[in-house]
Design a protein around this motif. Structure first.
Motif, PDB file in Angstrom:
ATOM      1  N   ARG A 109      69.591  48.988  28.325  1.00  0.00           N
ATOM      2  CA  ARG A 109      68.845  50.128  27.788  1.00  0.00           C
ATOM      3  C   ARG A 109      67.427  50.110  28.347  1.00  0.00           C
ATOM      4  N   ASN A 110      66.893  51.263  28.640  1.00  0.00           N
ATOM      5  CA  ASN A 110      65.584  51.362  29.280  1.00  0.00           C
ATOM      6  C   ASN A 110      64.461  51.297  28.244  1.00  0.00           C
ATOM      7  N   ASN A 111      64.351  50.144  27.560  1.00  0.00           N
ATOM      8  CA  ASN A 111      63.273  49.999  26.569  1.00  0.00           C
ATOM      9  C   ASN A 111      62.661  48.605  26.585  1.00  0.00           C
ATOM     10  N   ASN A 112      62.947  47.832  27.645  1.00  0.00           N
ATOM     11  CA  ASN A 112      62.405  46.473  27.794  1.00  0.00           C
ATOM     12  C   ASN A 112      62.819  45.533  26.665  1.00  0.00           C
ATOM     13  N   ARG A 113      63.983  45.806  26.058  1.00  0.00           N
ATOM     14  CA  ARG A 113      64.473  44.913  25.006  1.00  0.00           C
ATOM     15  C   ARG A 113      65.868  44.375  25.330  1.00  0.00           C
ATOM     16  N   GLY A 114      66.334  44.571  26.561  1.00  0.00           N
ATOM     17  CA  GLY A 114      67.647  44.065  26.959  1.00  0.00           C
ATOM     18  C   GLY A 114      67.524  42.923  27.949  1.00  0.00           C
ATOM     19  N   LEU A 115      68.536  42.062  28.000  1.00  0.00           N
ATOM     20  CA  LEU A 115      68.501  40.921  28.918  1.00  0.00           C
ATOM     21  C   LEU A 115      68.571  41.348  30.378  1.00  0.00           C
ATOM     22  N   GLU A 116      69.169  42.507  30.656  1.00  0.00           N
ATOM     23  CA  GLU A 116      69.322  42.998  32.027  1.00  0.00           C
ATOM     24  C   GLU A 116      69.926  41.904  32.917  1.00  0.00           C
ATOM     25  N   ASP A 117      69.334  41.639  34.080  1.00  0.00           N
ATOM     26  CA  ASP A 117      69.932  40.682  35.009  1.00  0.00           C
ATOM     27  C   ASP A 117      69.817  39.238  34.520  1.00  0.00           C
ATOM     28  N   ALA A 143      76.650  47.483  31.542  1.00  0.00           N
ATOM     29  CA  ALA A 143      76.902  46.330  30.676  1.00  0.00           C
ATOM     30  C   ALA A 143      78.358  45.893  30.765  1.00  0.00           C
ATOM     31  N   LEU A 144      79.279  46.848  30.827  1.00  0.00           N
ATOM     32  CA  LEU A 144      80.699  46.518  30.945  1.00  0.00           C
ATOM     33  C   LEU A 144      80.980  45.772  32.252  1.00  0.00           C
ATOM     34  N   ARG A 145      80.369  46.208  33.338  1.00  0.00           N
ATOM     35  CA  ARG A 145      80.577  45.528  34.623  1.00  0.00           C
ATOM     36  C   ARG A 145      80.105  44.074  34.556  1.00  0.00           C
ATOM     37  N   TYR A 146      78.943  43.854  33.979  1.00  0.00           N
ATOM     38  CA  TYR A 146      78.416  42.491  33.852  1.00  0.00           C
ATOM     39  C   TYR A 146      79.309  41.669  32.909  1.00  0.00           C
ATOM     40  N   CYS A 147      79.749  42.266  31.840  1.00  0.00           N
ATOM     41  CA  CYS A 147      80.604  41.569  30.884  1.00  0.00           C
ATOM     42  C   CYS A 147      81.855  41.041  31.576  1.00  0.00           C
ATOM     43  N   ARG A 148      82.475  41.872  32.377  1.00  0.00           N
ATOM     44  CA  ARG A 148      83.686  41.457  33.096  1.00  0.00           C
ATOM     45  C   ARG A 148      83.368  40.413  34.157  1.00  0.00           C
ATOM     46  N   GLU A 149      82.289  40.612  34.881  1.00  0.00           N
ATOM     47  CA  GLU A 149      81.904  39.658  35.926  1.00  0.00           C
ATOM     48  C   GLU A 149      81.689  38.261  35.339  1.00  0.00           C
ATOM     49  N   LEU A 150      81.093  38.197  34.163  1.00  0.00           N
ATOM     50  CA  LEU A 150      80.729  36.919  33.559  1.00  0.00           C
ATOM     51  C   LEU A 150      81.806  36.366  32.634  1.00  0.00           C
ATOM     52  N   GLY A 151      82.870  37.130  32.422  1.00  0.00           N
ATOM     53  CA  GLY A 151      83.959  36.657  31.580  1.00  0.00           C
ATOM     54  C   GLY A 151      83.597  36.562  30.111  1.00  0.00           C
TER      55      GLY A 151
END
Length: 208
Positions: A109-117, A143-151
């Motif tokens: 989310r574009n609010n500087n409160r997410g872990l992002e990369d 987020a879904l793409r990262y979730c799958r990438e990281l298992g």
């Protein structure tokens, strides 16, 4: 089991307009089996939530949305959390040491409160909010793409602060649970899937 895993109640989250009574009423009307209260840096609703859960015979699991230095993380199964902002990793380590469960909420989310990369830099996270009700579809898909990438486990949650948002997105679990301990145990041991309110019921999804 269908559960909204990210809700804010006005007593301890000053940016929320929702009472616990309203949350439970809407959740029941939508056919949910439980809700989570994850107030901002507070678990102050625990005692009242336990009383109201017993009164209404409706499971209410109190966790916390902790604002780490890298972004927000929801967690359950801990008795306490830092009284000031710290790095995400030591907070995640604390949750794991307690046997709890933690989720990166609205990571893009574009609010500087997410872990992002930082999702790729921390270890020990258990889940990612792939559907967050206050986040754009594009950011949720990232987020879904990262979730799958990281298992990690995919989580759906409304992040509601107002009545119309309650239950917008939720999480499907295979079995109903009635205690926080059983909820945390099932999150660790069983699959999760996000679900979307369609106006009359929920669609459990893998893609969106």
């Amino acid at each position: 089991m269908l559960i909204d895993m990210h809700l804010h109640e006005r007593t301890c989250s000053t940016d929320s307009f929702l009472s616990l009574e309203e949350i439970v009423a809407i959740a029941k009307a939508r056919g949910l089996d439980a809700v989570c209260i994850t107030d901002h840096d507070s678990m102050g609703l625990r005692d009242y939530a336990a009383e109201y859960s017993k009164k209404t015979d409706f499971p209410i699991f109190v966790g916390v949305e902790f604002f780490s230095l890298q972004g927000d993380i929801t967690a359950w199964g801990i008795d306490s959390f830092p009284d000031h902002r710290i790095d995400a990793q030591p907070f995640i380590d604390q949750v794991n040491a307690a046997g709890g469960f933690c989720v990166s909420c609205h990571p893009f989310r574009n609010n500087n409160r997410g872990l992002e990369d930082n999702l790729r830099r921390v270890s020990g996270l258990h889940g990612v909010e792939v559907l967050n009700g206050s986040t754009s579809l594009e950011a949720n898909r990232t987020a879904l793409r990262y979730c799958r990438e990281l298992g990690l486990k995919p989580i759906g949650a409304s992040d509601a602060h107002v009545t119309k948002q309650v239950g917008k997105y939720v999480t499907w679990l295979p079995e109903k649970v009635f205690t926080l301990e059983d909820f945390v145990a099932q999150l660790h041991s069983r699959p999760t899937r996000p679900a979307i309110w369609n106006g009359s019921g929920y669609d459990v999804v893998d893609e969106f």
